[in-house]
Design a protein around this motif. Structure first.
Motif, PDB file in Angstrom:
ATOM      1  N   ARG A 131       0.828  -1.208   0.000  1.00 10.47           N
ATOM      2  CA  ARG A 131       0.000   0.000   0.000  1.00 10.47           C
ATOM      3  C   ARG A 131       0.862   1.257   0.000  1.00 10.47           C
ATOM      4  NH1 ARG A 131      -3.899  -0.285  -2.537  1.00 10.47           N
ATOM      5  NH2 ARG A 131      -5.005   1.387  -1.450  1.00 10.47           N
ATOM      6  N   PHE A 132       2.016   1.198   0.664  1.00 12.14           N
ATOM      7  CA  PHE A 132       2.944   2.328   0.598  1.00 12.14           C
ATOM      8  C   PHE A 132       3.422   2.537  -0.840  1.00 12.14           C
ATOM      9  CE2 PHE A 132       7.317   3.923   0.530  1.00 12.14           C
ATOM     10  CZ  PHE A 132       7.173   5.123   1.202  1.00 12.14           C
ATOM     11  N   LEU A 133       3.795   1.448  -1.503  1.00 12.60           N
ATOM     12  CA  LEU A 133       4.255   1.535  -2.887  1.00 12.60           C
ATOM     13  C   LEU A 133       3.137   1.990  -3.820  1.00 12.60           C
ATOM     14  CD1 LEU A 133       6.431  -1.716  -3.069  1.00 12.60           C
ATOM     15  CD2 LEU A 133       7.234   0.641  -2.860  1.00 12.60           C
ATOM     16  N   ALA A 134       1.904   1.563  -3.528  1.00 10.59           N
ATOM     17  CA  ALA A 134       0.765   1.979  -4.358  1.00 10.59           C
ATOM     18  C   ALA A 134       0.521   3.477  -4.238  1.00 10.59           C
ATOM     19  CB  ALA A 134      -0.491   1.207  -3.946  1.00 10.59           C
ATOM     20  N   GLY A 135       0.830   4.048  -3.085  1.00 10.81           N
ATOM     21  CA  GLY A 135       0.630   5.479  -2.882  1.00 10.81           C
ATOM     22  C   GLY A 135       1.680   6.336  -3.569  1.00 10.81           C
ATOM     23  N   LEU A 136       2.847   5.773  -3.877  1.00 12.41           N
ATOM     24  CA  LEU A 136       3.939   6.565  -4.450  1.00 12.41           C
ATOM     25  C   LEU A 136       3.551   7.278  -5.745  1.00 12.41           C
ATOM     26  CD1 LEU A 136       7.046   4.264  -3.797  1.00 12.41           C
ATOM     27  CD2 LEU A 136       6.462   6.397  -2.631  1.00 12.41           C
ATOM     28  N   PRO A 137       2.900   6.608  -6.722  1.00 10.87           N
ATOM     29  CA  PRO A 137       2.576   7.318  -7.974  1.00 10.87           C
ATOM     30  C   PRO A 137       1.317   8.174  -7.904  1.00 10.87           C
ATOM     31  CG  PRO A 137       1.916   5.029  -8.153  1.00 10.87           C
ATOM     32  CD  PRO A 137       2.610   5.173  -6.829  1.00 10.87           C
ATOM     33  N   HIS A 138       0.559   8.094  -6.813  1.00  5.07           N
ATOM     34  CA  HIS A 138      -0.733   8.775  -6.689  1.00  5.07           C
ATOM     35  C   HIS A 138      -0.628  10.270  -7.005  1.00  5.07           C
ATOM     36  CE1 HIS A 138      -4.557   9.546  -4.122  1.00  5.07           C
ATOM     37  NE2 HIS A 138      -4.127  10.726  -4.531  1.00  5.07           N
ATOM     38  N   GLY A 139       0.176  10.987  -6.239  1.00  8.27           N
ATOM     39  CA  GLY A 139       0.255  12.438  -6.402  1.00  8.27           C
ATOM     40  C   GLY A 139       0.850  12.836  -7.735  1.00  8.27           C
ATOM     41  N   ALA A 140       1.910  12.138  -8.159  1.00  6.50           N
ATOM     42  CA  ALA A 140       2.544  12.467  -9.432  1.00  6.50           C
ATOM     43  C   ALA A 140       1.598  12.195 -10.598  1.00  6.50           C
ATOM     44  CB  ALA A 140       3.833  11.651  -9.591  1.00  6.50           C
ATOM     45  N   LEU A 141       0.866  11.093 -10.534  1.00  2.21           N
ATOM     46  CA  LEU A 141      -0.060  10.737 -11.608  1.00  2.21           C
ATOM     47  C   LEU A 141      -1.163  11.777 -11.755  1.00  2.21           C
ATOM     48  CD1 LEU A 141      -1.063   8.752 -13.726  1.00  2.21           C
ATOM     49  CD2 LEU A 141      -2.045   7.357 -11.898  1.00  2.21           C
ATOM     50  N   LEU A 142      -1.783  12.152 -10.641  1.00  2.00           N
ATOM     51  CA  LEU A 142      -2.839  13.159 -10.698  1.00  2.00           C
ATOM     52  C   LEU A 142      -2.274  14.540 -11.040  1.00  2.00           C
ATOM     53  CD1 LEU A 142      -5.085  12.135  -7.665  1.00  2.00           C
ATOM     54  CD2 LEU A 142      -5.454  11.673 -10.085  1.00  2.00           C
ATOM     55  N   GLY A 143      -1.064  14.813 -10.569  1.00  2.00           N
ATOM     56  CA  GLY A 143      -0.449  16.102 -10.853  1.00  2.00           C
ATOM     57  C   GLY A 143      -0.151  16.285 -12.335  1.00  2.00           C
ATOM     58  N   VAL A 144       0.454  15.282 -12.955  1.00  8.96           N
ATOM     59  CA  VAL A 144       0.757  15.372 -14.384  1.00  8.96           C
ATOM     60  C   VAL A 144      -0.531  15.393 -15.199  1.00  8.96           C
ATOM     61  CG1 VAL A 144       1.926  14.266 -16.328  1.00  8.96           C
ATOM     62  CG2 VAL A 144       2.982  14.233 -14.077  1.00  8.96           C
ATOM     63  N   ALA A 145      -1.515  14.585 -14.796  1.00 11.17           N
ATOM     64  CA  ALA A 145      -2.798  14.576 -15.504  1.00 11.17           C
ATOM     65  C   ALA A 145      -3.463  15.951 -15.440  1.00 11.17           C
ATOM     66  CB  ALA A 145      -3.722  13.512 -14.910  1.00 11.17           C
ATOM     67  N   SER A 146      -3.377  16.619 -14.295  1.00  7.52           N
ATOM     68  CA  SER A 146      -3.958  17.957 -14.160  1.00  7.52           C
ATOM     69  C   SER A 146      -3.285  18.940 -15.106  1.00  7.52           C
ATOM     70  CB  SER A 146      -3.828  18.452 -12.714  1.00  7.52           C
ATOM     71  OG  SER A 146      -4.567  17.629 -11.829  1.00  7.52           O
ATOM     72  N   TYR A 147      -1.969  18.842 -15.228  1.00  9.77           N
ATOM     73  CA  TYR A 147      -1.251  19.745 -16.124  1.00  9.77           C
ATOM     74  C   TYR A 147      -1.633  19.492 -17.590  1.00  9.77           C
ATOM     75  CZ  TYR A 147       2.492  21.826 -18.841  1.00  9.77           C
ATOM     76  OH  TYR A 147       3.191  22.544 -19.762  1.00  9.77           O
ATOM     77  N   VAL A 148      -1.708  18.218 -17.973  1.00 12.81           N
ATOM     78  CA  VAL A 148      -2.083  17.890 -19.350  1.00 12.81           C
ATOM     79  C   VAL A 148      -3.515  18.347 -19.629  1.00 12.81           C
ATOM     80  CG1 VAL A 148      -2.473  16.021 -21.002  1.00 12.81           C
ATOM     81  CG2 VAL A 148      -0.468  15.977 -19.507  1.00 12.81           C
ATOM     82  N   ALA A 149      -4.413  18.150 -18.667  1.00  7.85           N
ATOM     83  CA  ALA A 149      -5.791  18.617 -18.838  1.00  7.85           C
ATOM     84  C   ALA A 149      -5.826  20.124 -19.023  1.00  7.85           C
ATOM     85  CB  ALA A 149      -6.634  18.218 -17.627  1.00  7.85           C
ATOM     86  N   MET A 150      -4.998  20.846 -18.268  1.00 11.28           N
ATOM     87  CA  MET A 150      -4.928  22.299 -18.398  1.00 11.28           C
ATOM     88  C   MET A 150      -4.385  22.678 -19.770  1.00 11.28           C
ATOM     89  SD  MET A 150      -2.775  25.018 -16.052  1.00 11.28           S
ATOM     90  CE  MET A 150      -1.189  24.557 -16.784  1.00 11.28           C
ATOM     91  N   THR A 151      -3.430  21.907 -20.274  1.00 15.65           N
ATOM     92  CA  THR A 151      -2.862  22.177 -21.587  1.00 15.65           C
ATOM     93  C   THR A 151      -3.892  21.964 -22.693  1.00 15.65           C
ATOM     94  OG1 THR A 151      -0.698  21.445 -20.780  1.00 15.65           O
ATOM     95  CG2 THR A 151      -0.976  21.578 -23.153  1.00 15.65           C
ATOM     96  N   VAL A 152      -4.691  20.912 -22.557  1.00 16.87           N
ATOM     97  CA  VAL A 152      -5.713  20.593 -23.559  1.00 16.87           C
ATOM     98  C   VAL A 152      -6.809  21.660 -23.580  1.00 16.87           C
ATOM     99  CG1 VAL A 152      -7.534  18.962 -24.180  1.00 16.87           C
ATOM    100  CG2 VAL A 152      -5.282  18.114 -23.513  1.00 16.87           C
TER     101      VAL A 152
END
Length: 413
Positions: free
Chosen positions: A123-144
Motif C-alpha cells: 500500500r505504501f508503494l501503491a501510494g507513491l505514484p498517486h500524487g505524481a499521476l494526478l499532478g501530471v494529468a492535471s497539467y495535461v488537462a490544463m494544456t488541452v
C-alpha cells in the motif's frame, strides 16, 4: 481539438503511438483522466470499507490495518516530490503511462498480499505514484483546455475521485461482505489496467519543459510562496480528515443513526464532494484565491455547526454536506494556486498539492484520534479543525504569494 508536437523518435512504428495522441480530443483525454481519478479514489477510499473482511483473512486487528491506510497516505506524501523532481523535461505522455502502469501493478499486488505486513508495504508503494499521476494529468488537462479553463480540467479529474465515494465505496463494501476483500480489490486491479489503457490511447504528446532542470526545480521549491501554499493546503484541508475519519461513530454514537441510514449519508457525502468539485472548478476559473477563501469560510461554518450541534441529525447531516462541498472548493483552488506558484514545473506543483492534501488527511485523522482518545467525544475534533481553518484563512489573506491575484490573461501569457 488541439495539436501538440510529437515526442516519438523518427522511424518508430506508429502503432506504438496512437493517432489519437497526435490529434487529441479533449473529451476523451478528460474521460481517461477521470477514470484514473476514479480508480485512485476507489483504491484509497475503499480501504475502511473492507476492514472487517481483512481482519479474518489476514488474522490481524483494526488498529494494525489502520497503519496500512496511513502507509498509503505516506506513500503519496513521499512519492509526489520524489518522483516529480528532475522529470520536468520528460514528455508528459510517457511519464503518465509509466505512472499509471506502476499503479496498476501495485493494485494487482494488493490482491495477492499474503500477510498484513506485506499489505502495508504494497500500500505504501501503491501510494507513491498517486500524487505524481494526478499532478501530471492535471497539467495535461490544463494544456488541452487552456489556462482560462484550468479549473475545469482539475475539477473533472477530482470528479473521478469524488464519484468513487458515491458508487465505488458502497459497492466495494457490499462485494467484500458477500465474497471477500480480495475480490473487491481485484475489481480495482481490473479498472486500473483499463485506466492504463485509456491513458496510453488518449493522452496527447505534451512535451516537458526543456528549460527546466532538477536544480531549477529544487531552487523553486525553496521559495517562501511555495511553502506558504503547501502549509495553507495542509492546515486548511485537515478539517476534512478530522471529521470524515470518524464520521461513522459521529453518526451512529452521537446522532443515534442506524448503519443502513449511515450508508445513505455516506452516499450523500459523495454527492456533496462531487458538487464541490464542479462548483470549485467554476469558481477557480474566475479567481482561484477568491474560491479558496469562499471554501475556507464555508468549511468554518460547517465545523462550527458540527462542534456546537453535531448530536442532532437535522444539523449534522446538512453540515456534513456543506463540509463536503466546501473542502472540495478549497481543494480545486489550492491545486491551481500551487501550480501557478511553481510556474517552472506546474506538474510538480499539482503533485505537491496532492501530497499536501494527503498530509492534511493524516494530520486531521491523527489530531482527531488524540482528541477522541482523551475522552472529549466525536464532535470535539471539529473545534480543533476550526482553529487550523482559521490559520489557513489568515495565510490566504496576508501570506507571501497570496496578496495579489494574477489575472487569467497574465497567466495565459
Amino acid at each position: 481539438m488541439t495539436d501538440f508536437p510529437s515526442t516519438v523518435p523518427a522511424g518508430r512504428p506508429q502503432w506504438k503511438f496512437p493517432r489519437t495522441a497526435h490529434a487529441p480530443r479533449a473529451r476523451m483525454v478528460l474521460a481517461a483522466f477521470a477514470l484514473v481519478g476514479f480508480v485512485i479514489g476507489l483504491s484509497q477510499n475503499s480501504a475502511p470499507a473492507v476492514v472487517q473482511s481483512q481482519i479474518a483473512d489476514l488474522d490481524t486487528t483494526v488498529d494494525i490495518l489502520g497503519y496500512t491506510m496511513v502507509a498509503y497516505s505516506m506513500g503519496v506524501v513521499v512519492g509526489a516530490p520524489l518522483i516529480m523532481v528532475g522529470l520536468g523535461r520528460v514528455g508528459r505522455r510517457p511519464l503518465l503511462v509509466v505512472l499509471a502502469g506502476t499503479f496498476a501493478l501495485m493494485s494487482i499486488a494488493t490482491v495477492v498480499a499474503p500477510t498484513v505486513e506485506s499489505l502495508m508495504a504494497i500500500r505504501f508503494l501503491a501510494g507513491l505514484p498517486h500524487g505524481a499521476l494526478l499532478g501530471v494529468a492535471s497539467y495535461v488537462a490544463m494544456t488541452v483546455l487552456g489556462k482560462s479553463r484550468r479549473g475545469l480540467g482539475v475539477a473533472i479529474i477530482m470528479l473521478g475521485l469524488t464519484f468513487s465515494q458515491i458508487v465505488g465505496v458502497p459497492s466495494m463494501q457490499w462485494l467484500s461482505n458477500v465474497t471477500d476483500w480480495r475480490v473487491s480489490y481485484a475489481v480495482v486491479a481490473v479498472l486500473s489496467v483499463m485506466a492504463l489503457a485509456a491513458v496510453w490511447a488518449f493522452t496527447p504528446a505534451v512535451p516537458g519543459n526543456a528549460a527546466t532542470t532538477a536544480r531549477i526545480e529544487m531552487q523553486s521549491m525553496r521559495s517562501v510562496p511555495v511553502w506558504t501554499a503547501i502549509v495553507a493546503i495542509t492546515v486548511g484541508f485537515s478539517g476534512l480528515g478530522a471529521v470524515f475519519s470518524y464520521i461513522v461513530p459521529l453518526l451512529e454514537v452521537e446522532n443515534g443513526l442506524t448503519p443502513s441510514t449511515v450508508t445513505w449519508v455516506l452516499m450523500m457525502w459523495g454527492i456533496a464532494t462531487s458538487t464541490g468539485a464542479i462548483v470549485g472548478g467554476k469558481l477557480t476559473d474566475r479567481s482561484h484565491l477568491g474560491a479558496g477563501k469562499i471554501g475556507l469560510v464555508l468549511t468554518a461554518i460547517a465545523l462550527i455547526a458540527i462542534g456546537a450541534a453535531g448530536d442532532q441529525p437535522g444539523v449534522t447531516i446538512p453540515a456534513l454536506f456543506l463540509l463536503g462541498v466546501a473542502t472540495q472548493i478549497y481543494s480545486q483552488s489550492s491545486q491551481v494556486h500551487l501550480m501557478d506558484t511553481l510556474r517552472e514545473s506546474p506538474s510538480l506543483g499539482s503533485a505537491l498539492s496532492h501530497a499536501a492534501l494527503n498530509a492534511a488527511s493524516a494530520l486531521g485523522a491523527g489530531m482527531g484520534a488524540i482528541i477522541i482518545g482523551a475522552g472529549l467525544g466525536f464532535r470535539a475534533p471539529a473545534w480543533a479543525a476550526l482553529v487550523l481553518t482559521g490559520v489557513a484563512f489568515v495565510i490566504a489573506l496576508v501570506g507571501p504569494g497570496y496578496r495579489h491575484v494574477r489575472s487569467v490573461k497574465e497567466l495565459s501569457s
